[in-house]
Design a protein around this motif. Structure first.
Motif, PDB file in Angstrom:
ATOM      1  N   ARG A 150       0.706  -1.247   0.246  1.00 42.45           N
ATOM      2  CA  ARG A 150       0.055  -0.226  -0.252  1.00 42.45           C
ATOM      3  C   ARG A 150       0.814   1.151   0.220  1.00 42.45           C
ATOM      4  NH1 ARG A 150      -3.953  -1.677   4.697  1.00 42.45           N
ATOM      5  NH2 ARG A 150      -2.286  -2.829   5.548  1.00 42.45           N
ATOM      6  N   PHE A 151       2.254   1.349   0.727  1.00 46.12           N
ATOM      7  CA  PHE A 151       3.200   2.533   0.506  1.00 46.12           C
ATOM      8  C   PHE A 151       3.344   2.770  -0.690  1.00 46.12           C
ATOM      9  CE2 PHE A 151       2.804   1.932   5.191  1.00 46.12           C
ATOM     10  CZ  PHE A 151       2.599   3.112   5.339  1.00 46.12           C
ATOM     11  N   GLU A 152       3.807   1.349  -1.492  1.00 48.77           N
ATOM     12  CA  GLU A 152       4.235   1.719  -3.295  1.00 48.77           C
ATOM     13  C   GLU A 152       2.825   2.643  -4.207  1.00 48.77           C
ATOM     14  OE1 GLU A 152       5.608  -1.998  -4.552  1.00 48.77           O
ATOM     15  OE2 GLU A 152       7.042  -2.307  -3.354  1.00 48.77           O
ATOM     16  N   GLU A 153       1.936   2.338  -3.733  1.00 46.16           N
ATOM     17  CA  GLU A 153       0.880   2.439  -4.511  1.00 46.16           C
ATOM     18  C   GLU A 153       0.063   3.990  -3.964  1.00 46.16           C
ATOM     19  OE1 GLU A 153      -2.565   0.374  -2.697  1.00 46.16           O
ATOM     20  OE2 GLU A 153      -1.485  -2.129  -3.578  1.00 46.16           O
ATOM     21  N   MET A 154       1.648   4.565  -2.795  1.00 49.50           N
ATOM     22  CA  MET A 154       0.594   6.199  -2.539  1.00 49.50           C
ATOM     23  C   MET A 154       1.451   6.899  -3.555  1.00 49.50           C
ATOM     24  SD  MET A 154       0.860   6.080   1.160  1.00 49.50           S
ATOM     25  CE  MET A 154      -0.101   4.991   2.197  1.00 49.50           C
ATOM     26  N   GLY A 155       2.404   6.361  -4.557  1.00 50.76           N
ATOM     27  CA  GLY A 155       3.441   6.557  -5.745  1.00 50.76           C
ATOM     28  C   GLY A 155       4.297   7.766  -4.202  1.00 50.76           C
ATOM     29  N   GLU A 156       5.293   8.396  -5.334  1.00 48.45           N
ATOM     30  CA  GLU A 156       5.702   9.532  -5.125  1.00 48.45           C
ATOM     31  C   GLU A 156       5.817  10.212  -4.010  1.00 48.45           C
ATOM     32  OE1 GLU A 156       8.840  12.861  -6.689  1.00 48.45           O
ATOM     33  OE2 GLU A 156       7.780  11.963  -8.243  1.00 48.45           O
ATOM     34  N   MET A 157       6.367  10.402  -3.085  1.00 49.63           N
ATOM     35  CA  MET A 157       6.437  11.203  -1.432  1.00 49.63           C
ATOM     36  C   MET A 157       6.583  12.288  -1.885  1.00 49.63           C
ATOM     37  SD  MET A 157       5.877   9.162   1.069  1.00 49.63           S
ATOM     38  CE  MET A 157       5.395   7.871   0.270  1.00 49.63           C
ATOM     39  N   PRO A 158       5.747  13.590  -1.285  1.00 48.05           N
ATOM     40  CA  PRO A 158       5.946  15.103  -1.450  1.00 48.05           C
ATOM     41  C   PRO A 158       7.478  15.591  -0.690  1.00 48.05           C
ATOM     42  CG  PRO A 158       4.018  14.636   0.453  1.00 48.05           C
ATOM     43  CD  PRO A 158       4.482  13.362  -0.133  1.00 48.05           C
ATOM     44  N   PHE A 159       8.110  14.695  -0.364  1.00 47.09           N
ATOM     45  CA  PHE A 159       9.286  15.846   0.291  1.00 47.09           C
ATOM     46  C   PHE A 159      10.415  14.593   0.411  1.00 47.09           C
ATOM     47  CE2 PHE A 159       7.276  12.549   3.274  1.00 47.09           C
ATOM     48  CZ  PHE A 159       8.462  11.884   3.557  1.00 47.09           C
ATOM     49  N   ASP A 160      11.663  15.222   0.399  1.00 46.40           N
ATOM     50  CA  ASP A 160      13.257  14.489  -0.319  1.00 46.40           C
ATOM     51  C   ASP A 160      13.338  13.840   0.942  1.00 46.40           C
ATOM     52  OD1 ASP A 160      15.600  13.744  -0.205  1.00 46.40           O
ATOM     53  OD2 ASP A 160      16.472  15.758  -0.598  1.00 46.40           O
ATOM     54  N   GLY A 161      12.780  12.507   0.558  1.00 48.06           N
ATOM     55  CA  GLY A 161      13.272  11.581   1.929  1.00 48.06           C
ATOM     56  C   GLY A 161      14.575  11.522   2.120  1.00 48.06           C
ATOM     57  N   ARG A 162      15.336  12.130   1.667  1.00 43.46           N
ATOM     58  CA  ARG A 162      16.865  11.678   2.251  1.00 43.46           C
ATOM     59  C   ARG A 162      17.547  12.524   3.404  1.00 43.46           C
ATOM     60  NH1 ARG A 162      19.120  13.169  -3.586  1.00 43.46           N
ATOM     61  NH2 ARG A 162      17.905  14.715  -3.204  1.00 43.46           N
ATOM     62  N   ARG A 163      16.477  13.872   3.296  1.00 41.52           N
ATOM     63  CA  ARG A 163      16.405  14.856   4.364  1.00 41.52           C
ATOM     64  C   ARG A 163      15.933  14.982   5.771  1.00 41.52           C
ATOM     65  NH1 ARG A 163      16.148  19.774   1.828  1.00 41.52           N
ATOM     66  NH2 ARG A 163      14.849  19.108   0.968  1.00 41.52           N
ATOM     67  N   MET A 164      14.425  13.778   5.346  1.00 45.70           N
ATOM     68  CA  MET A 164      14.591  13.291   6.808  1.00 45.70           C
ATOM     69  C   MET A 164      15.222  12.689   7.708  1.00 45.70           C
ATOM     70  SD  MET A 164      10.654  10.777   7.560  1.00 45.70           S
ATOM     71  CE  MET A 164      11.793   9.895   6.713  1.00 45.70           C
ATOM     72  N   ILE A 165      15.042  13.289   8.914  1.00 51.91           N
ATOM     73  CA  ILE A 165      15.466  12.816  10.318  1.00 51.91           C
ATOM     74  C   ILE A 165      15.171  12.167  11.716  1.00 51.91           C
ATOM     75  CG2 ILE A 165      17.497  14.093   9.685  1.00 51.91           C
ATOM     76  CD1 ILE A 165      17.315  15.336  12.560  1.00 51.91           C
TER      77      ILE A 165
END
Length: 117
Positions: free
Chosen positions: A90-105
């Motif tokens: 279901r997470f894959e079905e949500m598509g692209e995240m609306p943020f840059d996950g590389r900078r999430m902490i």
């Protein structure tokens, strides 16, 4: 109780996209054992002299900070839930995240004081 905390830089124009994504993800986290999920959009975040929320996530111009947390009954439930979440299509079905996950902490925390629960 075990708490996961998150800081996420999100483009200001993607607030509604983020809200929809978080709203869709919350029941899945609940299904896997989370007892509380809170997503907060920046309202009053000051720039510090040495460090601050923006520097922590290398926020760029036009980005707002999301501060969120997930409460789990214990770390074991969190770890088991995370393993299942990583496999949940279901997470894959949500598509692209609306943020840059590389900078999430994020991190996991054992509470030492709680009040009002």
């Amino acid at each position: 109780m075990y708490v996961q905390g998150f800081l996420i830089p999100v483009p200001e124009g993607r607030k509604e996209d983020y809200r929809r994504m978080a709203e869709a993800a919350a029941p899945i986290f609940r299904e896997y054992g989370a007892t509380e999920i809170v997503e907060c959009w920046e309202a009053d975040v000051t720039d510090g002299h040495t460090t601050d929320f923006r520097r922590a996530v290398k926020a760029e111009g036009g980005e707002k900070i999301v501060f969120s947390w997930i409460i789990w009954p214990d770390r074991e439930t969190c770890d088991a839930g995370h393993a299942r979440i990583m496999e949940d299509k279901r997470f894959e079905e949500m598509g692209e995240m609306p943020f840059d996950g590389r900078r999430m902490i994020w991190g996991g925390f054992d509470p030492i004081v709680t009040m009002g629960r």
